[in-house]
Design a protein around this motif. Sequence first.
Motif, mmCIF file in Angstrom:
data_model
loop_
_atom_site.group_PDB
_atom_site.id
_atom_site.type_symbol
_atom_site.label_atom_id
_atom_site.label_comp_id
_atom_site.label_asym_id
_atom_site.label_seq_id
_atom_site.Cartn_x
_atom_site.Cartn_y
_atom_site.Cartn_z
ATOM 1 N N GLU A 20 0.855 -1.175 0.000
ATOM 2 C CA GLU A 20 0.000 0.000 0.000
ATOM 3 C C GLU A 20 0.895 1.230 0.000
ATOM 4 O O GLU A 20 1.838 1.319 0.782
ATOM 5 C CB GLU A 20 -0.901 0.008 1.241
ATOM 6 C CG GLU A 20 -1.969 -1.059 1.191
ATOM 7 C CD GLU A 20 -2.941 -0.952 2.359
ATOM 8 O OE1 GLU A 20 -3.061 0.145 2.946
ATOM 9 O OE2 GLU A 20 -3.566 -1.965 2.670
ATOM 10 N N LEU A 21 0.597 2.162 -0.882
ATOM 11 C CA LEU A 21 1.354 3.404 -0.990
ATOM 12 C C LEU A 21 0.479 4.564 -0.552
ATOM 13 O O LEU A 21 -0.726 4.556 -0.781
ATOM 14 C CB LEU A 21 1.795 3.646 -2.439
ATOM 15 C CG LEU A 21 2.564 2.534 -3.136
ATOM 16 C CD1 LEU A 21 2.790 2.901 -4.588
ATOM 17 C CD2 LEU A 21 3.879 2.288 -2.430
ATOM 18 N N SER A 22 1.107 5.565 0.006
ATOM 19 C CA SER A 22 0.347 6.774 0.313
ATOM 20 C C SER A 22 -0.024 7.439 -1.007
ATOM 21 O O SER A 22 0.625 7.227 -2.039
ATOM 22 C CB SER A 22 1.181 7.728 1.166
ATOM 23 O OG SER A 22 2.264 8.245 0.401
ATOM 24 N N ALA A 23 -1.072 8.246 -0.979
ATOM 25 C CA ALA A 23 -1.498 8.948 -2.186
ATOM 26 C C ALA A 23 -0.397 9.871 -2.687
ATOM 27 O O ALA A 23 -0.171 9.993 -3.899
ATOM 28 C CB ALA A 23 -2.779 9.744 -1.911
ATOM 29 N N HIS A 26 2.236 7.788 -4.468
ATOM 30 C CA HIS A 26 1.718 7.352 -5.764
ATOM 31 C C HIS A 26 1.766 8.487 -6.785
ATOM 32 O O HIS A 26 2.183 8.287 -7.925
ATOM 33 C CB HIS A 26 0.291 6.815 -5.623
ATOM 34 C CG HIS A 26 -0.238 6.264 -6.893
ATOM 35 N ND1 HIS A 26 -1.019 6.997 -7.750
ATOM 36 C CD2 HIS A 26 -0.068 5.051 -7.471
ATOM 37 C CE1 HIS A 26 -1.317 6.259 -8.806
ATOM 38 N NE2 HIS A 26 -0.746 5.078 -8.665
ATOM 39 N N ARG A 27 1.359 9.675 -6.361
ATOM 40 C CA ARG A 27 1.428 10.829 -7.273
ATOM 41 C C ARG A 27 2.867 11.124 -7.686
ATOM 42 O O ARG A 27 3.138 11.439 -8.847
ATOM 43 C CB ARG A 27 0.800 12.066 -6.621
ATOM 44 C CG ARG A 27 -0.721 12.029 -6.608
ATOM 45 C CD ARG A 27 -1.317 13.376 -6.225
ATOM 46 N NE ARG A 27 -0.978 13.794 -4.863
ATOM 47 C CZ ARG A 27 -1.679 13.469 -3.776
ATOM 48 N NH1 ARG A 27 -2.762 12.733 -3.883
ATOM 49 N NH2 ARG A 27 -1.304 13.904 -2.584
ATOM 50 N N LEU A 29 5.291 8.932 -7.913
ATOM 51 C CA LEU A 29 5.699 7.885 -8.854
ATOM 52 C C LEU A 29 5.131 8.144 -10.252
ATOM 53 O O LEU A 29 5.819 7.950 -11.258
ATOM 54 C CB LEU A 29 5.267 6.502 -8.358
ATOM 55 C CG LEU A 29 6.063 5.944 -7.184
ATOM 56 C CD1 LEU A 29 5.365 4.713 -6.625
ATOM 57 C CD2 LEU A 29 7.487 5.612 -7.601
ATOM 58 N N VAL A 30 3.887 8.588 -10.310
ATOM 59 C CA VAL A 30 3.270 8.919 -11.603
ATOM 60 C C VAL A 30 4.026 10.072 -12.252
ATOM 61 O O VAL A 30 4.359 10.027 -13.441
ATOM 62 C CB VAL A 30 1.768 9.253 -11.425
ATOM 63 C CG1 VAL A 30 1.186 9.842 -12.699
ATOM 64 C CG2 VAL A 30 0.998 8.004 -11.000
ATOM 65 N N PRO A 47 3.435 2.994 -12.219
ATOM 66 C CA PRO A 47 4.250 2.977 -11.003
ATOM 67 C C PRO A 47 4.700 1.563 -10.613
ATOM 68 O O PRO A 47 5.813 1.391 -10.119
ATOM 69 C CB PRO A 47 3.318 3.579 -9.947
ATOM 70 C CG PRO A 47 2.454 4.510 -10.716
ATOM 71 C CD PRO A 47 2.219 3.798 -12.034
ATOM 72 N N SER A 48 3.877 0.585 -10.854
ATOM 73 C CA SER A 48 4.241 -0.793 -10.497
ATOM 74 C C SER A 48 5.457 -1.287 -11.271
ATOM 75 O O SER A 48 6.153 -2.200 -10.829
ATOM 76 C CB SER A 48 3.064 -1.736 -10.729
ATOM 77 O OG SER A 48 2.681 -1.713 -12.093
ATOM 78 N N ILE A 51 8.701 0.619 -9.350
ATOM 79 C CA ILE A 51 9.045 0.246 -7.977
ATOM 80 C C ILE A 51 10.153 -0.807 -7.907
ATOM 81 O O ILE A 51 11.133 -0.612 -7.182
ATOM 82 C CB ILE A 51 7.790 -0.167 -7.189
ATOM 83 C CG1 ILE A 51 6.878 1.049 -7.020
ATOM 84 C CG2 ILE A 51 8.148 -0.764 -5.840
ATOM 85 C CD1 ILE A 51 5.488 0.729 -6.517
#
Length: 81
Positions: A20-23, A26-27, A29-30, A47-48, A51
């Motif tokens: 689980e990533l924080s929002a 995730h942003r 990474l995008v 993002p996957s 990582i």
Amino acid sequence: MVKLKLGPIADDKPVRVTVELSAVLHRDLVAYAEILARETGGAVAAPSRLIPLMLERFISADRGFAKARHERRSGSAGRQL
């Protein structure tokens, strides 16, 4: 101890892990994927896909980890089962 012709067989089969990533992460990474695509001229990666590459780079650059891992291997090499 028996001396065999073959050494250890690498287990290179991918292992699926769910995290689980924080929002915010995730942003980031995008955004990283978008900037990377722009810089390299490639497609924007999910993002996957980033990582595992980031983790590999992080671990390979961690000198403290490399030293501890080497010491651990050296210490267990002298022991017999």
